[in-house]
Design a protein around this motif. Structure first.
Motif, PDB file in Angstrom:
ATOM      1  N   VAL A 197       0.830  -1.196   0.000  1.00 52.85           N
ATOM      2  CA  VAL A 197       0.000   0.000   0.000  1.00 52.85           C
ATOM      3  C   VAL A 197       0.866   1.248   0.000  1.00 52.85           C
ATOM      4  O   VAL A 197       0.578   2.235  -0.679  1.00 52.85           O
ATOM      5  N   ASP A 198       1.976   1.232   0.774  1.00 57.18           N
ATOM      6  CA  ASP A 198       2.869   2.383   0.846  1.00 57.18           C
ATOM      7  C   ASP A 198       3.465   2.708  -0.518  1.00 57.18           C
ATOM      8  O   ASP A 198       3.797   3.863  -0.803  1.00 57.18           O
ATOM      9  N   ASP A 199       3.652   1.686  -1.361  1.00 57.54           N
ATOM     10  CA  ASP A 199       4.259   1.892  -2.669  1.00 57.54           C
ATOM     11  C   ASP A 199       3.258   2.377  -3.706  1.00 57.54           C
ATOM     12  O   ASP A 199       3.655   2.801  -4.795  1.00 57.54           O
ATOM     13  N   ARG A 200       1.979   2.314  -3.398  1.00 58.85           N
ATOM     14  CA  ARG A 200       0.970   2.716  -4.376  1.00 58.85           C
ATOM     15  C   ARG A 200       0.877   4.240  -4.441  1.00 58.85           C
ATOM     16  O   ARG A 200       0.989   4.919  -3.434  1.00 58.85           O
ATOM     17  N   PRO A 201       0.666   4.784  -5.639  1.00 62.85           N
ATOM     18  CA  PRO A 201       0.500   6.235  -5.746  1.00 62.85           C
ATOM     19  C   PRO A 201      -0.818   6.689  -5.124  1.00 62.85           C
ATOM     20  O   PRO A 201      -1.793   5.937  -5.099  1.00 62.85           O
ATOM     21  N   ALA A 202      -0.818   7.906  -4.608  1.00 66.10           N
ATOM     22  CA  ALA A 202      -2.022   8.478  -4.017  1.00 66.10           C
ATOM     23  C   ALA A 202      -2.366   9.772  -4.740  1.00 66.10           C
ATOM     24  O   ALA A 202      -1.488  10.497  -5.206  1.00 66.10           O
ATOM     25  N   VAL A 203      -3.641  10.043  -4.837  1.00 65.12           N
ATOM     26  CA  VAL A 203      -4.135  11.275  -5.450  1.00 65.12           C
ATOM     27  C   VAL A 203      -4.608  12.202  -4.342  1.00 65.12           C
ATOM     28  O   VAL A 203      -5.347  11.791  -3.447  1.00 65.12           O
ATOM     29  N   PHE A 204      -4.176  13.466  -4.396  1.00 60.19           N
ATOM     30  CA  PHE A 204      -4.607  14.456  -3.415  1.00 60.19           C
ATOM     31  C   PHE A 204      -5.777  15.236  -3.980  1.00 60.19           C
ATOM     32  O   PHE A 204      -5.767  15.644  -5.147  1.00 60.19           O
ATOM     33  N   ILE A 205      -6.789  15.453  -3.150  1.00 62.70           N
ATOM     34  CA  ILE A 205      -7.991  16.164  -3.583  1.00 62.70           C
ATOM     35  C   ILE A 205      -8.321  17.256  -2.579  1.00 62.70           C
ATOM     36  O   ILE A 205      -7.898  17.209  -1.426  1.00 62.70           O
ATOM     37  N   CYS A 206      -9.069  18.249  -3.047  1.00 59.60           N
ATOM     38  CA  CYS A 206      -9.519  19.323  -2.163  1.00 59.60           C
ATOM     39  C   CYS A 206     -10.417  18.734  -1.085  1.00 59.60           C
ATOM     40  O   CYS A 206     -11.328  17.950  -1.368  1.00 59.60           O
ATOM     41  N   GLY A 207     -10.166  19.109   0.165  1.00 57.51           N
ATOM     42  CA  GLY A 207     -10.951  18.550   1.258  1.00 57.51           C
ATOM     43  C   GLY A 207     -12.395  19.004   1.263  1.00 57.51           C
ATOM     44  O   GLY A 207     -13.232  18.385   1.909  1.00 57.51           O
ATOM     45  N   LYS A 208     -12.700  20.065   0.508  1.00 59.63           N
ATOM     46  CA  LYS A 208     -14.066  20.600   0.518  1.00 59.63           C
ATOM     47  C   LYS A 208     -14.867  20.151  -0.687  1.00 59.63           C
ATOM     48  O   LYS A 208     -15.936  19.571  -0.550  1.00 59.63           O
ATOM     49  N   CYS A 209     -14.358  20.430  -1.912  1.00 63.61           N
ATOM     50  CA  CYS A 209     -15.144  20.102  -3.110  1.00 63.61           C
ATOM     51  C   CYS A 209     -14.644  18.856  -3.842  1.00 63.61           C
ATOM     52  O   CYS A 209     -15.218  18.455  -4.849  1.00 63.61           O
ATOM     53  N   LYS A 210     -13.545  18.242  -3.354  1.00 66.29           N
ATOM     54  CA  LYS A 210     -13.027  16.959  -3.871  1.00 66.29           C
ATOM     55  C   LYS A 210     -12.426  17.028  -5.273  1.00 66.29           C
ATOM     56  O   LYS A 210     -12.256  15.990  -5.919  1.00 66.29           O
ATOM     57  N   LEU A 211     -12.069  18.211  -5.755  1.00 65.89           N
ATOM     58  CA  LEU A 211     -11.366  18.289  -7.037  1.00 65.89           C
ATOM     59  C   LEU A 211      -9.939  17.769  -6.876  1.00 65.89           C
ATOM     60  O   LEU A 211      -9.293  18.045  -5.863  1.00 65.89           O
ATOM     61  N   PRO A 212      -9.413  17.022  -7.860  1.00 72.54           N
ATOM     62  CA  PRO A 212      -8.023  16.549  -7.763  1.00 72.54           C
ATOM     63  C   PRO A 212      -7.050  17.720  -7.885  1.00 72.54           C
ATOM     64  O   PRO A 212      -7.199  18.576  -8.748  1.00 72.54           O
ATOM     65  N   ILE A 213      -6.043  17.733  -7.008  1.00 69.78           N
ATOM     66  CA  ILE A 213      -5.093  18.848  -7.023  1.00 69.78           C
ATOM     67  C   ILE A 213      -3.651  18.386  -7.214  1.00 69.78           C
ATOM     68  O   ILE A 213      -2.764  19.205  -7.465  1.00 69.78           O
ATOM     69  N   GLY A 214      -3.371  17.102  -7.100  1.00 68.77           N
ATOM     70  CA  GLY A 214      -2.011  16.605  -7.292  1.00 68.77           C
ATOM     71  C   GLY A 214      -1.913  15.136  -6.941  1.00 68.77           C
ATOM     72  O   GLY A 214      -2.916  14.496  -6.635  1.00 68.77           O
ATOM     73  N   ASP A 215      -0.696  14.591  -6.970  1.00 64.03           N
ATOM     74  CA  ASP A 215      -0.503  13.189  -6.624  1.00 64.03           C
ATOM     75  C   ASP A 215       0.922  12.986  -6.116  1.00 64.03           C
ATOM     76  O   ASP A 215       1.767  13.878  -6.184  1.00 64.03           O
TER      77      ASP A 215
END
Length: 205
Positions: free
Chosen positions: A44-62
């Protein structure tokens, strides 16, 4: 489901691993499960993660653009972000520590306009590593680990719900109402046709 971000990269990818409890109590099985849990957590630690806005959930980075984290300020740093992150136009002073004043630009979410973090425009030499990176506030973002979905349908598909007497009674009642409505509409059509026929006969006379 999104999992809230944390300052450390490894913590961003943490998940609660669940196993079916076996009826056999064996130390060998416990060791196997423990070893499997460690392997799964490393995976799981090796898997990429996507970061999203905590309010509207738009993707902002990874995590492919990961640059580091700031434990003291509860921030993560990314080298690149998506177009959903808007850089503010007005510089403002920001005090990182004692005698460490910086000029920063706020980062906003394009969707909901909430503040996501900052960009350092000017820093003392000791903080030069923060320049040219996007510093995101962990409290304002969430993350989703790719491949962390666990729910799936059984091989025989979704289980059918048993038909209860209560459910059967409701269905029969609805069918009876439909039948009565159809009969009523049929009688009404006969009356209309009879009225039209009488009108034709009167017209002929």
């Amino acid at each position: 489901m999104a999992t809230r971000g944390t300052p450390e990269k490894c913590l961003l990818n943490r998940m609660n691993l669940t196993y079916d409890a076996s009826s056999v109590d064996s130390s060998v099985e416990e060791e196997e499960l423990s070893g499997q849990a460690e392997e799964d957590e490393e995976d799981v630690d090796d898997r990429p993660a996507v970061f999203i806005c905590g309010k509207c959930k738009l993707p902002i980075g990874d995590t492919m653009s990961w640059d580091g984290s700031e434990d003291g300020q509860n921030q993560i740093r990314l080298k690149q972000v998506t177009d959903n992150v808007v850089i503010g136009k007005e510089n403002r002073l920001h005090e990182v520590g004692k005698r460490s004043l910086c000029l920063i630009l706020d980062l906003f979410c394009r969707g909901c306009h909430s503040v996501l973090g900052m960009v350092y425009a000017s820093t003392p030499k000791s903080l030069d590593h923060k320049r040219f990176t996007f510093c995101l506030n962990v409290a304002d973002i969430e993350s989703y680990v790719l491949g962390s979905a666990t729910q799936k349908l059984a091989a025989d598909g979704p289980k059918e719900q048993p038909v209860t007497l209560e459910y059967r009674g409701i269905v029969e009642q609805q069918l009876m109402e439909v039948k009565m409505l159809a009969m009523s509409m049929g009688l009404r059509m006969e009356e209309i046709e009879a009225g039209l026929q009488e009108g034709r006969d009167d017209a002929r006379q």
